[in-house]
Design an enzyme around this catalytic site. Structure first.
Site, mmCIF file in Angstrom:
data_model
loop_
_atom_site.group_PDB
_atom_site.id
_atom_site.type_symbol
_atom_site.label_atom_id
_atom_site.label_comp_id
_atom_site.label_asym_id
_atom_site.label_seq_id
_atom_site.Cartn_x
_atom_site.Cartn_y
_atom_site.Cartn_z
ATOM 1 N N LEU A 111 0.864 -1.175 0.000
ATOM 2 C CA LEU A 111 0.000 0.000 0.000
ATOM 3 C C LEU A 111 0.902 1.226 0.000
ATOM 4 O O LEU A 111 1.963 1.221 0.620
ATOM 5 C CB LEU A 111 -0.900 0.034 1.241
ATOM 6 N N ASP A 112 0.471 2.287 -0.670
ATOM 7 C CA ASP A 112 1.211 3.543 -0.612
ATOM 8 C C ASP A 112 1.367 3.980 0.839
ATOM 9 O O ASP A 112 0.509 3.694 1.687
ATOM 10 C CB ASP A 112 0.462 4.655 -1.363
ATOM 11 N N ARG A 113 2.424 4.710 1.118
ATOM 12 C CA ARG A 113 2.672 5.190 2.479
ATOM 13 C C ARG A 113 1.485 5.992 3.024
ATOM 14 O O ARG A 113 1.147 5.889 4.206
ATOM 15 C CB ARG A 113 3.943 6.054 2.494
ATOM 16 N N LEU A 114 0.847 6.780 2.173
ATOM 17 C CA LEU A 114 -0.237 7.645 2.641
ATOM 18 C C LEU A 114 -1.592 6.953 2.683
ATOM 19 O O LEU A 114 -2.562 7.511 3.199
ATOM 20 C CB LEU A 114 -0.327 8.893 1.749
ATOM 21 N N THR A 115 -1.683 5.741 2.161
ATOM 22 C CA THR A 115 -2.934 4.983 2.152
ATOM 23 C C THR A 115 -3.003 4.077 3.374
ATOM 24 O O THR A 115 -2.038 3.394 3.698
ATOM 25 C CB THR A 115 -3.046 4.130 0.876
#
Length: 267
Positions: A111-115
């Protein structure tokens, strides 16, 4: 690596094999290097650097499920899945390896860091390939929730298809003409909330597709424009949540379904 026993090479080249013995050296696929690991010449290995200036991410990583083969975490916003760039110790992989005492823990996907949301790890190298193949073959059903602003420029629900490219030299991914490589089903749920079902897994795909139809995801520091955000500013999490993960277990054949306990911010 020159090849052969990694511990011995570290001792020969650097005069110290402590990081190998501490389980802080790993292969590109997340496999932990230990005292018995032998690698072919030219193999790249990674180690946890000492980063005194790495900003702690002040959120826990709850466990949704755990058995002998997998760990399912409910990843918070701002925490990277695995070491990359300036994020080493402050990643879900490193934290959970240490907290759960599972040195062979490895992410089956990212998962993306911000997700935030559901993130699957394997616990043993013997089963890693089976679960990673599920994702590579598109046999995992994923849904996301997003809160977005604006009025969609297309009638929804709809399937969005485009060609998305992500270059290392650019923070933003971008769409270009050509055969589509990214597909997302977008459904409005009301009050600015959308359910997103990706049928491919391009970098930043959901964020790019939502922005492309005039409804960028709230608190996105990259789309539609790049915004500077301090490393210790956790006040505006991206309103994107990996909500459900479903698949038939490749080991047992049993149906699996995991749901995040997190929710999107209101307003």
């Amino acid at each position: 690596m020159l090849g052969g026993n990694v511990l011995q090479e570290f001792r020969t080249r650097f005069g110290d094999g402590a990081k190998v013995l501490a389980g802080e050296v790993f292969c590109a696929d997340g496999t932990v290097v230990d005292a018995s690991t032998e690698l072919a010449p030219g193999t790249v290995v990674y180690l946890y650097r000492d980063l005194p200036d790495e900003v702690p991410v002040p959120f826990e990583v709850p466990i949704l499920f755990r058995d002998n083969d997998i760990v399912v975490a409910d990843k918070p916003h701002f925490l990277a899945t695995m070491p990359r760039g300036g994020h080493i110790a402050q990643t879900a992989l490193v934290r959970l390896r240490r907290e759960l005492d599972l040195p062979e823990l490895s992410p089956a996907h990212r998962l993306d860091r911000l997700t935030a949301g559901v993130l699957l790890f394997t616990t043993r190298r013997e089963v890693r390939g089976a679960y990673q193949t599920l994702f590579a073959d598109g046999r995992v059903r994923k849904t996301y929730l997003a809160r977005a602003t604006g009025t969609p420029t297309v009638e929804l629900p709809a399937v969005l298809r485009s060609r998305i490219i992500k270059e290392r030299s650019r923070l933003q991914a971008f769409e270009e003409l050509g055969e589509s490589n990214a597909e997302t089903y977008v459904e409005p749920l009301g009050m600015g909330v959308y359910r997103l079902t990706p049928r491919t897994g391009r970098t930043h795909q959901l964020r790019v597709h939502m922005c492309s139809i005039g409804v960028p995801i709230e608190h996105d520091p990259l789309y539609p424009q790049v915004l500077e955000v301090a490393a210790d500013d956790f006040s505006r999490p991206l309103q994107l949540l990996a909500h459900t993960l479903e698949f038939d277990d490749p080991i047992t054949g049993a149906p699996r379904r995991f749901v995040s306990a997190r929710s999107l911010q209101k307003g």
